[in-house]
Design an enzyme around this catalytic site. Structure first.
Site, short mmCIF file in Angstrom:
data_model
loop_
_atom_site.label_atom_id
_atom_site.label_comp_id
_atom_site.label_asym_id
_atom_site.label_seq_id
_atom_site.Cartn_x
_atom_site.Cartn_y
_atom_site.Cartn_z
N LYS A 167 62.77 30.75 11.38
CA LYS A 167 62.22 30.00 12.51
C LYS A 167 61.70 31.00 13.54
O LYS A 167 62.33 32.03 13.80
CB LYS A 167 63.33 29.13 13.12
CG LYS A 167 62.87 28.19 14.23
CD LYS A 167 64.02 27.29 14.70
CE LYS A 167 63.62 26.33 15.80
NZ LYS A 167 64.75 25.49 16.27
N SER A 200 63.69 20.42 16.27
CA SER A 200 62.62 21.38 16.47
C SER A 200 62.36 22.29 15.27
O SER A 200 61.28 22.88 15.18
CB SER A 200 62.93 22.24 17.71
OG SER A 200 64.04 23.08 17.48
N SER A 222 68.49 20.26 16.13
CA SER A 222 67.25 20.86 15.61
C SER A 222 67.32 21.41 14.20
O SER A 222 66.28 21.71 13.61
CB SER A 222 66.78 21.97 16.55
OG SER A 222 66.19 21.40 17.69
#
Lengths: 487, 96
Positions: A79, A154, A178
């Site tokens: 990420k 997210s 997330s």
């Protein structure tokens, strides 16, 4: 040779048996990225040269015949809120569009030492704020199951990359859901570890008392394999917990005989998709047929999760994001005539709308005259919620719960236009962050639209092993789901 | 309760400037969110102590050893504007 959607465990065996080479494997993923990333948009940065170099190094380790890590030669992606030395790290923000960190996050270094092969950096909601990965400066991430739908957020890029077979496993972060929510939307496994178990050094801060790093994988066994490699004390993260090594694979296939499962009525009495409810009840029932026992339990304060979570996380974000001043790193407005303008112009142009909204909310909650009523009050409610989880988890071994009120929703819809409505959907996940507990998302098949259904299993602090044990049992019952492959 | 003036004031505290044409939207959103959050005031929290942190870590000590090296050049590379190996900011001292 068919390597589509193979697990780490399977790939590791193929590498050791010389059925495939590490370079060939890395090329397979790089080719997939070239073909599919345009549609899915899960990668912000691909580091092809570095990946091929690392793959060659990994092959040498494999050829040496020495005892290698199960992650040696496995291509993975990160990420884009984890710092990676000499690889651009953007947090999906214009603010960090050109930021090249001078160091790597501890867990990225750990994976590098094990010979894992980094493919690139994954798209997300800007600074981790959002639930659809549409709040990205680099455009939205689309769900590999159906590209009209979002991948969740997210960590939408981390989940979509796995589902589309653009990485062997991924790293993500979870502040209020997330990791777990996008894992559910994309039909993969995602773990939010106990607060303090996995180092966050080099993870760009959103809300420090809630942020936790964790893995996303194709199945539960892979999740335990990755956690084995990234968990552990790190002096660079001051809340990292000193704890000895634990092998998370131990007892993973022990089954659920005698395990006590709690089903919080405050979660199941809320309004969420009937198909998800049905799938979770069915899974619980089948676990009971395998010897588990289920109990209806009560967590009366979890209904206050959303206000509590958004006050605390936004307050912490407003403080953490104060570091973006346009001077030492990050976007700098070129026309500012004085220091005040430099701060204001750089921040206003560098941050997206949702990030600014949260900074304003957090600053308001901390400002004089509102602090007692909002921030201090939220901290007290946090203790109520946390204590209730603790007490219930004395009586049962784990809790099962929905992850999100729906399966993946349509991209480009109204979901981002009404922020309060969007925040309210975090009710099932954010409570777990407030209490610092571990929770695992596992897939439960598909709904009538052909979109993945997920469920989360919540456990006591540092009892990830039990989550894997229960998750593994569910996986055996529900089976894996893979895009394009009939289950 | 949260209006355009509130947004302007809070944005200023947070070193943000919100475009004139966006102020109303920010005010509307903030008002709805704060209004919803005020439900917390209805909860009896009696003598409950605030929970700043989930892990009760006090003073995380480490060995007092120098672990960093001189990486001035590496670090300065991240800045948009530098001069003679320093960060540059607009003039903060008024000239006579």
């Amino acid at each position: 040779m068919n390597i589509y959607s193979r697990t780490i465990k399977e790939i590791n065996k193929m590498l050791i048996n010389r059925e495939i080479g590490a370079v060939e494997l890395t090329r397979y993923f790089l080719d997939n990225i070239k073909r599919k990333n345009k549609e899915i948009n899960c990668y912000i940065t691909v580091c092809e040269d570095k990946a091929l170099r690392k793959a060659e190094e990994a092959q040498k380790l494999i050829d040496s015949g020495e005892n290698i890590s199960p992650l040696c030669g496995i291509p993975y992606a990160v990420k884009d809120n984890f710092c990676t030395e000499n690889i651009r790290t953007t947090c999906a923000s214009k603010m960090l569009e050109n930021f090249i960190p001078p160091y790597s996050a501890t867990i990225v270094n750990k994976l590098e030492e094990k010979g894992a092969v980094i493919l690139g950096k994954l798209n997300m909601d800007e600074f981790g704020m959002g639930c659809s990965s549409e709040n990205s400066f680099f455009g939205p991430v689309y769900n590999p199951w159906n590209q009209e739908y979002v991948a969740g957020g997210s960590s939408g890029g981390s989940a979509a990359a796995l589902a589309a077979d653009l990485a062997g496993f991924t790293l993500a972060s979870d502040t209020g859901g997330s990791i777990r929510q996008p894992a559910a939307f994309c039909g993969v496994v995602g773990l939010k570890p106990t607060y303090g178990l996995v180092s966050r050094h080099g993870l760009i801060a959103f809300a420090s008392s809630l942020d936790q790093a964790g893995p996303m994988t194709r199945d539960v066994t892979d999740c335990a394999i990755v956690l084995n490699e990234i968990a552990g004390y790190d002096p660079m993260d001051s809340v990292s917990v000193r704890k000895g090594f634990e092998n998370y694979l131990d007892g993973i296939d022990r089954g659920v005989d005698g395990i006590k499962i709690g089903m919080p009525e405050e979660f199941f009495n809320t309004d969420f998709a009937p198909e998800i409810k049905e799938a979770i009840f069915k899974a619980a029932e089948e676990l009971c047929q395998h010897g588990a026992r289920s109990y209806e339990v009560s967590l009366p304060s979890v209904k206050h999760t959303v206000p509590c979570y958004y006050i605390i996380s936004s307050a912490e974000a407003s403080s953490n994001l104060a570091r973006y001043d346009g001077i030492r790193f990050g976007y700098r407005n070129p026309d500012a005539r004085n220091l005040d303008e430099l701060y204001k112009f750089s921040r206003s142009e560098g941050f997206g709308k949702e990030v600014k909204r949260r900074i304003i909310l957090g600053t308001f909650a901390l400002s004089s005259g509102h602090n007692d009523k909002l921030y201090s009050k939220a901290l007290k409610v946090r203790r109520l919620i946390s204590d209730e989880f603790k007490n219930i988890l004395e009586k049962v071994d784990c809790l099962v719960a929905p992850v999100y009120p729906t399966t993946a929703f349509k991209a480009g819809g109204d979901n981002c236009k009404d922020p309060l409505k969007m925040y309210l959907s975090d009710i099932y996940t954010a409570a777990v962050n407030l209490a610092g507990l571990p929770a695992l998302t596992v897939p439960l098949g598909l709904d009538s639209k052909g979109l993945p259904i997920g469920m989360q299993i919540i456990g006591k602090a540092f009892c990830e092993k039990l989550l894997f044990q229960v998750g593994h049992a569910i996986e055996k019952i529900a089976g894996r789901i893979i895009p394009g492959v009939k289950s | 309760m949260a209006d355009i003036d509130t947004v302007k004031k809070v944005a200023d505290l947070a070193a943000l400037s919100i475009e004139e044409n966006e102020l109303e939207e920010y005010a509307r959103d903030l008002d709805a969110i704060i209004g919803y959050m005020e439900q917390l005031s209805l909860i009896d929290t009696g003598n409950i102590a605030p929970m700043e942190h989930i892990v009760s870590v006090t003073n995380a000590f480490r060995e007092d050893e120098v672990t960093n090296t001189d990486r001035r050049e590496d670090l300065l590379k991240s800045a948009a504007v530098t001069k003679n190996n320093y960060y540059i900011v607009p003039n903060v001292v008024e000239q006579i």
